[in-house]
Motif scaffolding. Structure first.
Motif, PDB file in Angstrom:
ATOM      1  N   GLY A  51      11.896 -41.419  -0.580  1.00 55.92           N
ATOM      2  CA  GLY A  51      12.148 -42.001  -1.890  1.00 55.92           C
ATOM      3  C   GLY A  51      11.788 -41.074  -3.030  1.00 55.92           C
ATOM      4  N   PRO A  52      11.992 -41.532  -4.261  1.00 54.65           N
ATOM      5  CA  PRO A  52      11.805 -40.666  -5.433  1.00 54.65           C
ATOM      6  C   PRO A  52      10.368 -40.203  -5.644  1.00 54.65           C
ATOM      7  CG  PRO A  52      12.173 -42.954  -6.089  1.00 54.65           C
ATOM      8  CD  PRO A  52      12.471 -42.882  -4.629  1.00 54.65           C
ATOM      9  N   ASP A  53       9.393 -40.949  -5.155  1.00 49.59           N
ATOM     10  CA  ASP A  53       7.985 -40.567  -5.323  1.00 49.59           C
ATOM     11  C   ASP A  53       7.382 -40.068  -4.009  1.00 49.59           C
ATOM     12  OD1 ASP A  53       7.947 -41.352  -8.034  1.00 49.59           O
ATOM     13  OD2 ASP A  53       7.710 -43.445  -7.435  1.00 49.59           O
ATOM     14  N   ALA A  54       8.230 -39.501  -3.155  1.00 47.34           N
ATOM     15  CA  ALA A  54       7.776 -39.105  -1.821  1.00 47.34           C
ATOM     16  C   ALA A  54       6.700 -38.026  -1.888  1.00 47.34           C
ATOM     17  CB  ALA A  54       8.960 -38.593  -0.999  1.00 47.34           C
ATOM     18  N   MET A  55       5.810 -38.074  -0.905  1.00 44.43           N
ATOM     19  CA  MET A  55       4.845 -37.002  -0.674  1.00 44.43           C
ATOM     20  C   MET A  55       5.084 -36.469   0.731  1.00 44.43           C
ATOM     21  SD  MET A  55       1.329 -39.169  -0.016  1.00 44.43           S
ATOM     22  CE  MET A  55       0.501 -37.824   0.827  1.00 44.43           C
ATOM     23  N   ALA A  56       4.634 -35.261   0.994  1.00 43.12           N
ATOM     24  CA  ALA A  56       4.745 -34.700   2.337  1.00 43.12           C
ATOM     25  C   ALA A  56       3.616 -35.240   3.198  1.00 43.12           C
ATOM     26  CB  ALA A  56       4.670 -33.183   2.277  1.00 43.12           C
ATOM     27  N   PRO A  57       3.869 -35.508   4.490  1.00 40.85           N
ATOM     28  CA  PRO A  57       2.763 -35.875   5.371  1.00 40.85           C
ATOM     29  C   PRO A  57       1.671 -34.815   5.304  1.00 40.85           C
ATOM     30  CG  PRO A  57       4.862 -36.199   6.490  1.00 40.85           C
ATOM     31  CD  PRO A  57       5.167 -35.498   5.196  1.00 40.85           C
ATOM     32  N   PRO A  58       0.428 -35.196   5.158  1.00 40.79           N
ATOM     33  CA  PRO A  58      -0.650 -34.207   5.028  1.00 40.79           C
ATOM     34  C   PRO A  58      -0.686 -33.194   6.164  1.00 40.79           C
ATOM     35  CG  PRO A  58      -1.459 -36.393   4.478  1.00 40.79           C
ATOM     36  CD  PRO A  58      -0.076 -36.587   5.024  1.00 40.79           C
ATOM     37  N   THR A  59      -0.345 -33.643   7.397  1.00 47.22           N
ATOM     38  CA  THR A  59      -0.413 -32.729   8.536  1.00 47.22           C
ATOM     39  C   THR A  59       0.654 -31.642   8.488  1.00 47.22           C
ATOM     40  OG1 THR A  59       0.829 -34.391   9.790  1.00 47.22           O
ATOM     41  CG2 THR A  59      -1.555 -34.302  10.124  1.00 47.22           C
ATOM     42  N   MET A  60       1.566 -31.698   7.509  1.00 47.75           N
ATOM     43  CA  MET A  60       2.541 -30.615   7.332  1.00 47.75           C
ATOM     44  C   MET A  60       1.946 -29.437   6.571  1.00 47.75           C
ATOM     45  SD  MET A  60       6.226 -32.414   6.466  1.00 47.75           S
ATOM     46  CE  MET A  60       7.135 -30.861   6.635  1.00 47.75           C
ATOM     47  N   LEU A  61       0.674 -29.472   6.258  1.00 43.48           N
ATOM     48  CA  LEU A  61       0.049 -28.458   5.415  1.00 43.48           C
ATOM     49  C   LEU A  61       0.419 -27.037   5.845  1.00 43.48           C
ATOM     50  CD1 LEU A  61      -2.021 -27.981   3.089  1.00 43.48           C
ATOM     51  CD2 LEU A  61      -3.784 -27.842   4.862  1.00 43.48           C
ATOM     52  N   GLN A  62       0.329 -26.756   7.149  1.00 42.17           N
ATOM     53  CA  GLN A  62       0.597 -25.397   7.621  1.00 42.17           C
ATOM     54  C   GLN A  62       2.086 -25.067   7.585  1.00 42.17           C
ATOM     55  OE1 GLN A  62      -0.210 -24.609  11.744  1.00 42.17           O
ATOM     56  NE2 GLN A  62      -0.549 -22.435  11.429  1.00 42.17           N
ATOM     57  N   VAL A  63       2.938 -26.084   7.673  1.00 42.74           N
ATOM     58  CA  VAL A  63       4.387 -25.843   7.723  1.00 42.74           C
ATOM     59  C   VAL A  63       4.854 -25.004   6.545  1.00 42.74           C
ATOM     60  CG1 VAL A  63       6.635 -26.991   7.543  1.00 42.74           C
ATOM     61  CG2 VAL A  63       4.873 -27.929   9.061  1.00 42.74           C
ATOM     62  N   TRP A  64       4.322 -25.290   5.367  1.00 44.42           N
ATOM     63  CA  TRP A  64       4.804 -24.634   4.152  1.00 44.42           C
ATOM     64  C   TRP A  64       4.341 -23.185   4.058  1.00 44.42           C
ATOM     65  CZ3 TRP A  64       8.179 -28.078   3.172  1.00 44.42           C
ATOM     66  CH2 TRP A  64       7.888 -29.430   3.365  1.00 44.42           C
ATOM     67  N   THR A  65       3.476 -22.753   4.971  1.00 47.04           N
ATOM     68  CA  THR A  65       2.975 -21.372   4.960  1.00 47.04           C
ATOM     69  C   THR A  65       3.576 -20.517   6.064  1.00 47.04           C
ATOM     70  OG1 THR A  65       1.088 -21.770   6.446  1.00 47.04           O
ATOM     71  CG2 THR A  65       0.780 -22.280   4.100  1.00 47.04           C
ATOM     72  N   MET A  66       4.386 -21.096   6.933  1.00 43.52           N
ATOM     73  CA  MET A  66       4.894 -20.352   8.085  1.00 43.52           C
ATOM     74  C   MET A  66       5.883 -19.276   7.642  1.00 43.52           C
ATOM     75  SD  MET A  66       5.307 -23.257  11.037  1.00 43.52           S
ATOM     76  CE  MET A  66       3.847 -23.976  11.789  1.00 43.52           C
ATOM     77  N   GLY A  67       5.751 -18.099   8.273  1.00 42.98           N
ATOM     78  CA  GLY A  67       6.565 -16.960   7.874  1.00 42.98           C
ATOM     79  C   GLY A  67       7.825 -16.764   8.669  1.00 42.98           C
ATOM     80  N   GLY A  68       8.020 -17.559   9.757  1.00 39.33           N
ATOM     81  CA  GLY A  68       9.206 -17.373  10.569  1.00 39.33           C
ATOM     82  C   GLY A  68       9.193 -16.025  11.286  1.00 39.33           C
ATOM     83  N   LEU A  69      10.363 -15.620  11.768  1.00 38.20           N
ATOM     84  CA  LEU A  69      10.450 -14.381  12.536  1.00 38.20           C
ATOM     85  C   LEU A  69      10.198 -13.143  11.683  1.00 38.20           C
ATOM     86  CD1 LEU A  69      13.555 -15.189  14.782  1.00 38.20           C
ATOM     87  CD2 LEU A  69      11.141 -15.297  15.411  1.00 38.20           C
ATOM     88  N   SER A  70      10.492 -13.218  10.396  1.00 42.47           N
ATOM     89  CA  SER A  70      10.355 -12.036   9.543  1.00 42.47           C
ATOM     90  C   SER A  70       8.963 -11.895   8.951  1.00 42.47           C
ATOM     91  CB  SER A  70      11.387 -12.081   8.413  1.00 42.47           C
ATOM     92  OG  SER A  70      11.233 -13.271   7.645  1.00 42.47           O
ATOM     93  N   GLY A  71       8.106 -12.914   9.107  1.00 44.40           N
ATOM     94  CA  GLY A  71       6.736 -12.814   8.628  1.00 44.40           C
ATOM     95  C   GLY A  71       6.614 -12.938   7.117  1.00 44.40           C
ATOM     96  N   HIS A  72       5.428 -12.629   6.625  1.00 49.60           N
ATOM     97  CA  HIS A  72       5.115 -12.725   5.202  1.00 49.60           C
ATOM     98  C   HIS A  72       4.712 -11.365   4.645  1.00 49.60           C
ATOM     99  CE1 HIS A  72       5.285 -16.948   4.153  1.00 49.60           C
ATOM    100  NE2 HIS A  72       4.616 -17.283   5.242  1.00 49.60           N
ATOM    101  N   THR A  73       4.945 -11.201   3.355  1.00 50.39           N
ATOM    102  CA  THR A  73       4.314 -10.080   2.661  1.00 50.39           C
ATOM    103  C   THR A  73       2.870 -10.484   2.367  1.00 50.39           C
ATOM    104  OG1 THR A  73       5.022 -10.940   0.514  1.00 50.39           O
ATOM    105  CG2 THR A  73       6.489  -9.356   1.614  1.00 50.39           C
ATOM    106  N   GLY A  74       2.016  -9.518   2.121  1.00 50.41           N
ATOM    107  CA  GLY A  74       0.621  -9.805   1.815  1.00 50.41           C
ATOM    108  C   GLY A  74      -0.275  -9.819   3.026  1.00 50.41           C
ATOM    109  N   ARG A  75       0.309  -9.650   4.223  1.00 52.00           N
ATOM    110  CA  ARG A  75      -0.512  -9.639   5.438  1.00 52.00           C
ATOM    111  C   ARG A  75      -1.323  -8.350   5.482  1.00 52.00           C
ATOM    112  NH1 ARG A  75      -0.297 -11.831  10.847  1.00 52.00           N
ATOM    113  NH2 ARG A  75      -1.061 -10.339  12.375  1.00 52.00           N
TER     114      ARG A  75
END
Length: 320
Positions: A51-75
């Motif tokens: 809905g319009p006031d949706a929040m993300a499930p708290p346990t998704m915290l790490q999901v938003w930081t995942m770098g996928g196969l290409s990884g992240h800069t700053g490592r």
């Protein structure tokens, strides 16, 4: 494996507090499609996540930081250097052991995620059933719009595998093996969240949790309701009737506690919840989706009895 020198362990300890990632940026902002996919995969129907006031499930915290196969800069190089130091001493295997999360504010669609991670601790040398090695804990601070939103701690064990006597693939377990404590079926993990279930099994009762708030049934047992979040609950006893919703046939090399091939079913109980258990009393290649089954309790040794399912509640023979 030789006991490492104090100097080696001092080298490992020197990595505590060093950055693993600096100013990492989430590849995607918090967004509704990812929230929807997560909730569908988890079976979480909490209305707070839509809905319009949706929040993300708290346990998704790490999901938003995942770098996928290409990884992240700053490592940083610290994590790779630490792993190389452990690998070089023979601690070449790795297993994730646990994670801890702390939630400080909800994440909502549109939030831009940044994060920093550091090597929080390296344990002393530990001996486990897997082997001897070191626990490494990484802490990640996750921010939304520059504000700390939560903390994620992830712990792994870098270890040298314990040497085990290997049974020849063609060698079958003997009756003596089956009574040997070292060869018995693994014990279930019993904790404060599921102790009531195992107490029911000891009484030959299959107990299902029922939320005291919304009255939704849930299985396996959880500390809180995934539909409404209520922490209060009671139980209902399953009738024992069910159907095979899905199944797999296990063909792994035999060892004394098991005798493959055998069928493991995802059984849908008449109450509507599903559980995983062995389907016994029928050849593994005769198990079918939709097959009616009936609960029974099967004893594996003097200490262990487990709920299993038999087709139609009748028939002879064992399994599992």
């Amino acid at each position: 494996m030789a006991v490492p020198s104090p100097a080696y362990e001092e080298q490992l300890k020197a990595y505590e507090g060093r950055a693993a990632t600096v100013a990492g940026v989430g590849k995607d902002p918090v967004n509704e499609p990812m929230i929807r996919h997560w909730c569908e995969a988890m079976g979480d129907t909490n209305p707070a996540y839509a809905g319009p006031d949706a929040m993300a499930p708290p346990t998704m915290l790490q999901v938003w930081t995942m770098g996928g196969l290409s990884g992240h800069t700053g490592r940083s190089e610290a994590y790779d250097e630490l792993f190389a130091l452990l690998d070089g001493a023979g601690y070449t295997s790795v297993v994730a052991t646990d994670c801890e999360q702390e939630y400080l504010r909800p994440l909502r669609p549109g939030d831009e995620i940044t994060f920093d991670a550091l090597i929080e601790s390296v344990s002393g040398r530990k001996t486990t059933k897997l082997g001897t090695g070191y626990f490494v804990t990484t802490r990640m601070d996750v921010r939304a719009g520059g504000e700390l939103a939560g903390t994620h701690r992830f712990r792994i064990l870098k270890y040298a595998p314990a040497q085990r006597k290997q049974r020849k693939r063609t060698e079958q377990p003997s009756p003596k093996d089956r009574t040997n404590p070292k060869s018995r079926r693994p014990r279930p993990v019993i904790n404060r969240d599921n102790a009531g279930f195992w107490e029911g099994v000891a009484r030959h009762q299959l107990l299902i949790q029922r939320c005291a708030g919304c009255r939704v049934l849930r299985f396996p047992w959880l500390p809180g309701c995934n539909a409404c979040g209520c922490l209060e609950w009671d139980t209902v006893e399953a009738s024992g009737d069910g159907t095979v919703y899905s199944y797999v046939v296990m063909h792994h090399p035999p060892f004394p506690a098991f005798d493959p091939p055998y069928a493991v079913g995802l059984v849908e109980l008449s109450e509507g919840v599903r559980m995983v258990s062995n389907v016994v009393g029928v050849p593994y290649d005769k198990v079918r989706i939709g097959m009616p089954v009936r609960l029974e309790f099967q004893r594996y040794d003097e200490e262990l009895e487990l709920p299993v399912f038999r087709p139609g509640g009748t028939g002879e023979g064992g399994g599992g």
